[in-house]
Design an enzyme around this catalytic site. Structure first.
Site, PDB file in Angstrom:
ATOM      1  N   ALA A   1      16.388   5.372 -31.336  1.00 56.13           N
ATOM      2  CA  ALA A   1      15.955   6.714 -31.726  1.00 56.13           C
ATOM      3  C   ALA A   1      14.434   6.869 -31.767  1.00 56.13           C
ATOM      4  CB  ALA A   1      16.533   7.070 -33.090  1.00 56.13           C
TER       5      ALA A   1
ATOM      6  N   LEU B   1      19.756  -3.082 -38.301  1.00 54.43           N
ATOM      7  CA  LEU B   1      19.421  -2.205 -37.176  1.00 54.43           C
ATOM      8  C   LEU B   1      17.906  -2.058 -37.028  1.00 54.43           C
ATOM      9  CD1 LEU B   1      22.150   0.548 -37.653  1.00 54.43           C
ATOM     10  CD2 LEU B   1      22.158  -1.388 -36.067  1.00 54.43           C
TER      11      LEU B   1
ATOM     12  N   SER C   1      18.617  -4.328 -43.170  1.00 57.32           N
ATOM     13  CA  SER C   1      17.971  -3.833 -41.946  1.00 57.32           C
ATOM     14  C   SER C   1      18.548  -4.477 -40.689  1.00 57.32           C
ATOM     15  CB  SER C   1      16.457  -4.041 -42.005  1.00 57.32           C
ATOM     16  OG  SER C   1      15.891  -3.322 -43.072  1.00 57.32           O
TER      17      SER C   1
ATOM     18  N   TYR D   1      14.626   1.151 -56.107  1.00 58.19           N
ATOM     19  CA  TYR D   1      14.875   2.292 -55.231  1.00 58.19           C
ATOM     20  C   TYR D   1      14.800   3.585 -56.034  1.00 58.19           C
ATOM     21  CZ  TYR D   1      16.838  -1.402 -52.216  1.00 58.19           C
ATOM     22  OH  TYR D   1      17.031  -2.537 -51.485  1.00 58.19           O
TER      23      TYR D   1
END
Length: 339
Positions: free
Chosen positions: A219, A211, A209, A62
């Site tokens: 969204a 969601l 993840s 990351y």
């Protein structure tokens, strides 16, 4: 925040530490989801701890180590209060799009030293193999990770995106505390073999993840209209064109349950993960990522929502109808090695 308002704790598998039943994925605080407000991200970390979120998840990939460095001051200030997880295996060069995977013992020994240095710690609480290289014997890789435990550099071991058979093989070499894989209302291939194996072995599932990379919040309908230029989701099949529009229509049952519970779509999606794990008799600690305090508090509130059997039945068909794969390249996932 009072003790009563904090999320409950559970053990991270039969061999792991006690953690809050929901963790925090820190990836987006450094990369992949567009520009970050560092002050807001640090405030979110503080809010997480206040809410009882104690599992903080990062990886050396990351930001090419920048995320570990970003977390270091927070870790130093709260070392005894958090469980720190990071990962090795995915290799990135200066060419941003190139990625490889390394699981060889020599690389593992180098990777852990680099993560310890960037995080500013002497020991990593939970160290994951981020992806599996089938060309390296799993026993060699897990054996090298077990050496790190014996050396006091790592406390607990984890794997990410492995099959049930791979999990059993690794667990026979050294106890595995946690399996991190994608699991959500949109992505359920982990249930084929990994979930039963984890339940059998007493390994916790740490869904990333949960969601659906934000799609399950309601969204987004079209990545090219709704996402910034630097957001990697613009390249993901489920966020593209007709797929995105089709997947947006699948949210209607979640939307209706959210209205019935006075909740958000995200809260219903997270509540489903917790209850789906309970069906399998499996300890679970989802790690939704966010950079905003309000979203963090919204997510943790999901731990107080209980869906009825009929509500769970309403959500059951969704995953089978999702358009598009979960990555544009699925070759590094456990699904590519099933059967």
């Amino acid at each position: 925040m009072t003790t009563e308002e904090k999320i409950p704790q559970s053990r991270l598998g039969s061999t792991g530490p006690m953690v809050g039943v929901q963790g925090l994925g820190a990836m987006g605080m450094s990369e992949f989801y567009g520009d970050t407000d560092e002050a807001a991200a640090r405030d979110t970390l503080d809010a997480a701890l206040e809410a009882g979120v104690t599992l903080i998840d990062t990886a050396d990939i990351y930001g090419r180590g920048a995320n570990e460095e970003f977390l270091a001051p927070f870790v130093a200030a709260h070392r005894d209060e958090i469980t720190l997880a990071t990962k090795f295996a995915i290799v990135r060069t200066d060419e941003a799009l190139y990625r490889g995977v390394r699981n060889d013992p020599a690389y593992i020994r180098t990777a852990v030293e680099d993560s310890l240095r960037r995080l500013g710690v002497e020991v990593i609480d939970l160290y994951y193999m981020h992806r599996r290289d089938p060309d390296v014997p799993l026993a060699e890789s897990v054996g090298a990770m077990a050496d790190l435990v014996r050396q006091g550099k790592v406390k607990h071991l984890g794997l990410s995106e492995v099959t049930g058979d791979e999990l059993r093989e690794a667990h026979a070499v050294h106890p595995i505390a946690a399996l991190q894989s994608e699991w959500s209302l949109f992505s359920r291939d982990v249930e084929e073999s990994a979930v039963p194996a984890a339940a059998e072995l007493g390994v916790a599932l740490v869904p990333y993840s949960p969601l659906g990379r934000g799609f399950l919040t309601g969204a987004f309908t079209d990545a090219f209209q709704d996402l910034s230029d630097g957001d990697f989701r613009r390249t993901q099949p489920r966020f593209s064109g007709d797929n995105a529009r089709s997947n947006a229509a699948l949210l209607e049952p979640i939307r209706s349950l959210a209205a019935a519970h006075g909740a958000t779509l995200a809260q219903i999606a997270l509540a489903w993960v917790h209850q789906r794990a309970a069906v399998h008799g499996l300890p679970v600690v989802p790690i939704p990522g966010t950079r905003k305090r309000e979203r963090l508090l919204e997510n943790t509130a999901a731990t107080r929502i209980v869906l009825t059997d009929s509500e769970l039945d309403l959500l059951e068909p969704i995953a089978a109808q999702v358009a598009g794969s979960r990555y544009s390249d699925m070759s590094l996932t456990s699904a590519a090695r099933e059967n």
